[in-house]
Design an enzyme around this catalytic site. Sequence first.
Site, PDB file in Angstrom:
ATOM      1  N   LYS A 189      28.890  46.148  16.659  1.00 21.84           N
ATOM      2  CA  LYS A 189      30.122  45.767  15.953  1.00 21.84           C
ATOM      3  C   LYS A 189      30.032  44.302  15.531  1.00 21.84           C
ATOM      4  O   LYS A 189      29.976  43.408  16.375  1.00 21.84           O
ATOM      5  CB  LYS A 189      31.345  45.929  16.863  1.00 21.84           C
ATOM      6  CG  LYS A 189      32.643  45.698  16.071  1.00 21.84           C
ATOM      7  CD  LYS A 189      33.859  45.562  16.967  1.00 21.84           C
ATOM      8  CE  LYS A 189      34.100  44.143  17.406  1.00 21.84           C
ATOM      9  NZ  LYS A 189      34.399  43.213  16.315  1.00 21.84           N
ATOM     10  N   GLU A 262      26.265  36.101  26.195  1.00 23.23           N
ATOM     11  CA  GLU A 262      25.888  34.779  25.668  1.00 23.23           C
ATOM     12  C   GLU A 262      27.195  34.156  25.192  1.00 23.23           C
ATOM     13  O   GLU A 262      27.774  34.589  24.201  1.00 23.23           O
ATOM     14  CB  GLU A 262      24.877  34.968  24.537  1.00 23.23           C
ATOM     15  CG  GLU A 262      24.047  33.732  24.308  1.00 23.23           C
ATOM     16  CD  GLU A 262      24.692  32.802  23.319  1.00 23.23           C
ATOM     17  OE1 GLU A 262      25.430  31.885  23.775  1.00 23.23           O
ATOM     18  OE2 GLU A 262      24.497  32.984  22.120  1.00 23.23           O
ATOM     19  N   CYS A 296      27.441  27.911  19.356  1.00 24.14           N
ATOM     20  CA  CYS A 296      27.661  27.918  20.807  1.00 24.14           C
ATOM     21  C   CYS A 296      26.871  26.829  21.514  1.00 24.14           C
ATOM     22  O   CYS A 296      27.313  26.280  22.507  1.00 24.14           O
ATOM     23  CB  CYS A 296      27.347  29.284  21.398  1.00 24.14           C
ATOM     24  SG  CYS A 296      25.768  29.913  20.859  1.00 24.14           S
ATOM     25  N   GLU A 388      35.558  23.722  24.786  1.00 24.80           N
ATOM     26  CA  GLU A 388      34.783  23.991  23.580  1.00 24.80           C
ATOM     27  C   GLU A 388      35.737  23.944  22.374  1.00 24.80           C
ATOM     28  O   GLU A 388      36.733  24.660  22.352  1.00 24.80           O
ATOM     29  CB  GLU A 388      34.155  25.384  23.705  1.00 24.80           C
ATOM     30  CG  GLU A 388      33.223  25.735  22.583  1.00 24.80           C
ATOM     31  CD  GLU A 388      32.562  27.103  22.763  1.00 24.80           C
ATOM     32  OE1 GLU A 388      33.236  28.042  23.218  1.00 24.80           O
ATOM     33  OE2 GLU A 388      31.370  27.220  22.430  1.00 24.80           O
TER      34      GLU A 388
HETATM   35  P1  NAI Z   1      35.770  36.334  20.336  1.00 21.40           P
HETATM   36  O1  NAI Z   1      34.981  36.153  21.553  1.00 21.40           O
HETATM   37  O2  NAI Z   1      37.154  36.846  20.448  1.00 21.40           O
HETATM   38  O3  NAI Z   1      35.006  37.321  19.321  1.00 21.40           O
HETATM   39  C1  NAI Z   1      33.644  37.660  19.407  1.00 21.40           C
HETATM   40  C2  NAI Z   1      33.484  39.166  19.203  1.00 21.40           C
HETATM   41  O4  NAI Z   1      34.124  39.872  20.268  1.00 21.40           O
HETATM   42  C3  NAI Z   1      34.128  39.708  17.937  1.00 21.40           C
HETATM   43  O5  NAI Z   1      33.291  40.703  17.418  1.00 21.40           O
HETATM   44  C4  NAI Z   1      35.426  40.292  18.415  1.00 21.40           C
HETATM   45  O6  NAI Z   1      35.923  41.305  17.582  1.00 21.40           O
HETATM   46  C5  NAI Z   1      35.034  40.842  19.758  1.00 21.40           C
HETATM   47  N1  NAI Z   1      36.114  41.005  20.720  1.00 21.40           N
HETATM   48  C6  NAI Z   1      37.298  40.328  20.779  1.00 21.40           C
HETATM   49  N2  NAI Z   1      38.024  40.751  21.826  1.00 21.40           N
HETATM   50  C7  NAI Z   1      37.289  41.708  22.453  1.00 21.40           C
HETATM   51  C8  NAI Z   1      37.498  42.513  23.615  1.00 21.40           C
HETATM   52  N3  NAI Z   1      38.591  42.413  24.344  1.00 21.40           N
HETATM   53  N4  NAI Z   1      36.543  43.379  23.973  1.00 21.40           N
HETATM   54  C9  NAI Z   1      35.399  43.480  23.254  1.00 21.40           C
HETATM   55  N5  NAI Z   1      35.153  42.750  22.146  1.00 21.40           N
HETATM   56  C10 NAI Z   1      36.076  41.869  21.752  1.00 21.40           C
HETATM   57  O7  NAI Z   1      35.782  34.991  19.557  1.00 21.40           O
HETATM   58  P2  NAI Z   1      36.884  34.544  18.467  1.00 21.40           P
HETATM   59  O8  NAI Z   1      38.276  34.864  18.847  1.00 21.40           O
HETATM   60  O9  NAI Z   1      36.429  35.087  17.204  1.00 21.40           O
HETATM   61  O10 NAI Z   1      36.749  32.985  18.596  1.00 21.40           O
HETATM   62  C11 NAI Z   1      37.535  32.297  19.561  1.00 21.40           C
HETATM   63  C12 NAI Z   1      36.725  31.221  20.198  1.00 21.40           C
HETATM   64  O11 NAI Z   1      35.585  31.774  20.845  1.00 21.40           O
HETATM   65  C13 NAI Z   1      36.132  30.200  19.259  1.00 21.40           C
HETATM   66  O12 NAI Z   1      37.018  29.205  18.930  1.00 21.40           O
HETATM   67  C14 NAI Z   1      34.992  29.698  20.060  1.00 21.40           C
HETATM   68  O13 NAI Z   1      35.440  28.724  20.952  1.00 21.40           O
HETATM   69  C15 NAI Z   1      34.521  30.881  20.823  1.00 21.40           C
HETATM   70  N6  NAI Z   1      33.359  31.546  20.227  1.00 21.40           N
HETATM   71  C16 NAI Z   1      32.153  31.317  20.768  1.00 21.40           C
HETATM   72  C17 NAI Z   1      31.044  31.894  20.226  1.00 21.40           C
HETATM   73  C18 NAI Z   1      29.707  31.671  20.811  1.00 21.40           C
HETATM   74  O14 NAI Z   1      28.716  31.997  20.186  1.00 21.40           O
HETATM   75  N7  NAI Z   1      29.610  31.157  21.993  1.00 21.40           N
HETATM   76  C19 NAI Z   1      31.109  32.729  19.030  1.00 21.40           C
HETATM   77  C20 NAI Z   1      32.452  32.957  18.550  1.00 21.40           C
HETATM   78  C21 NAI Z   1      33.508  32.364  19.149  1.00 21.40           C
END
Ligand code: NAI
Length: 766
Positions: A189, A262, A296, A388
């Site tokens: 996804k 990750e 990240c 972050e």
């Molecule tokens: P997120 O962690 O919510 O989204 C990442 C993925 O997880 C997306 O595909 C999303 O649809 C999915 N997802 C969301 N809730 C889920 C759940 N309960 N169960 C399974 N999958 C789920 O990140 P978001 O909201 O897009 O960004 C929020 C913050 O997260 C950012 O401001 C940043 O700080 C951090 N982030 C960190 C990343 C990294 O690579 N370490 C990448 C993206 C966001």
Amino acid sequence: MTVKNILETMDYGPAPESAAEALAWLDSKSRQFGHYIDGKFTAPTQDFTSKNPATGEVLARLSQARQDDIDTAVIAARKAQKSWAKSGHTRAKYLYALARALQKHARLFAVLETLDNGKPIRESRDIDVPLAQRHFYHHAGYAQLMDAELPDREPLGVCGQIIPWNFPLLMLAWKIAPALAMGNTVVLKPAEYTSLTALLFAEICEQVGLPKGVVNIVTGDGAVGEMITASGVDKLAFTGSTEVGRIIRKATAGSGKALSLELGGKSPYIVFDDADIDSAVEGLVDAIWFNQGQVCCAGSRLLVQEGVADTFYRKLKSRMDGLRIGDPLDKCIDVGAIVDPIQRATIADMVASNTEGETYQTTAPDGCFYPPTLITGLTTSSNLMQEEIFGPVLVSTTFRTPAEAVAMANDTRYGLAATVWTENVNLALDIAPQLVAGIVWVNSTNLMDAAAGFGGVRESGFGREGGWEGLSSYTRAKNAPKPAKPVAAFEGKGGLSDPIDRTAKLYIGGKQARPDGGYSRIVYGPKGDALGEVSLANRKDLRNAVEAAHKANGWSKTTGHLRAQILYYMAENLSARASEFADRIKSMTGKQGRDEVEDALQTLFTYAAWADKYDGQVHGVPIRGVALAMKEPVGVIAALCDQRPLAGLLEVIAPAMAMGNRVVASVSEVFPLAATDFIQILETSDVPAGVVNLLTGDHKDVAQHMGAHMDIDAVWSFSDPRHAAAIEAASASNLKRTLIAPVPGAAKTMLDAATEVKNIWVPYGE
Ligand code: NAI
């Protein structure tokens, strides 16, 4: 404008990349997409839109997957997996074909990525897409080599993969290439903001004739992620926020699903006073303004040595002033759009809420853009030094000594990456091993390659992506050792005949300790005869043991040679008392104990042998330099031993000790007396206090607390499988690693579990 004007201002003219081809591709799909399941696209249901963040323009309408889409995708992946796993050579050919197809369509992928995500075309063209191709090429090689080089590993089955929006195509490649190479099939996804390159990738899969069901792509938001998490997949691989990582850890607890996470970071960027300052400033552009800081592993926490701080900040601000922000499709642009107005608002709110230090900001166009920002004069405890931000915001403070730099760098709940700038190679190589991080870049930053593992420790998650070390996340050991049938403790009546209380104590910090609760239990033999009495450890005893283990951190700095000597010494002392231990085992189990003592001796010899031989690697990454994949101890490991009185204990403590960890082991619940006898072996074999701590009693009294304890780095459970759910759910506290199995695995499995791989990138020359 005349040439003279241009030379005077040195302004760049716009150099926009054409979006025509990408828009034509979207038009050819009527700008609407279904899911890619079992080799074909489903009918679009137009539930949400994907927008160009730089302009707000709707690019396409996408479908939110429903439960039956997930079910169909998992079934399709399951059906395809067996034959996909058959031939490594066939898989290699398909992975190679995917790499070639990505290369052929590189421009389309790059433009589509930039349109959908807002990142500068220079980055999508020169970094995201080439690295994605490289991942498929590199993993075509692993598919080819799997049978020969990993004969004792097999695929996990169907992998659910959930990826974020910051590197949509690259994260897809990092997930899909290793999974497919190792014979798994996937349901992936993409993030809801950025699904388009994943859908284009699905079309590429069709074009190369990938067998249907091997790759399935479903779109939608977190609710779809939840459905994948709850589905019948064998493994989940997630990249995204620490918060969602924790949710997934809890949701999969006790399910038996493999998991790799990750997550976030707050990576330190350390500049020593002897650094090449201009290079270090330039490095920062790549560390924190690359991809608008939505990375990240971004070097988001600048630590500068006091003597050069003023000069450094001056040069940095001047470099910031030169950064060009705007239309991501313009090839001259350095900083593009933030992925979505929601993310932009989060960044702006975090910066606005800060009342400390001094803020320096350049300007940005209206819309979904955020100006490069530097906040100096913070303290390590400032909110913005800990949280972050995930935007183009650099926070900074100064340090005086290398020791202070290390302390500040490690003062974070994360542990993804770190950067060190110094011209002194001795200093760099002294500091790098002390940094708590999965990746360290020396005089460079944000280098990534398919041949080097990427991933972190602490709340940055666990598991590696890339390199040989990344493959273990997508395979499991073949022929895992079979557990003995579980037995209940023998029952009996009556107490011990000896009036003197000789209750076996706990072993904590090198001393025999009474249990906190003061309770004990009689151990009965097969005929109901009372054999001895053991203490019942509780949560407080566990806490004391963890504290003792922490104090023994000198063990992690010892040489493999020394650790081998101590393991051999333990074997020597056990061998001298072999018949006594055999008798003890027989008295508890009713079966002859000689073989188990022999097994225990073998185990000690095996891990003594490995103590100075489980080497890291030098990865051949495509820079003028190397990535040193160093094996490091995990830290403090807590374990529940299986029922075998002695072998169960040694198969835990020997690998943990050999790799430099400290252990808190709750010994065999049913037959604990050989382990308590073993305290004397530990006391007479030069094992430093606190390296091995032994608890007796009911595993259920400590299992969940082991999972929850913030100062335990990993939990191994070889005890009753019913403890798995409690341990794994509680482990979400600090996202520690867990190893849950009926019995400890083969030596390589245990050595893997007892180590972290840190990749230290060392460029050569200028
Ligand atoms: P997120 O962690 O919510 O989204 C990442 C993925 O997880 C997306 O595909 C999303 O649809 C999915 N997802 C969301 N809730 C889920 C759940 N309960 N169960 C399974 N999958 C789920 O990140 P978001 O909201 O897009 O960004 C929020 C913050 O997260 C950012 O401001 C940043 O700080 C951090 N982030 C960190 C990343 C990294 O690579 N370490 C990448 C993206 C966001």
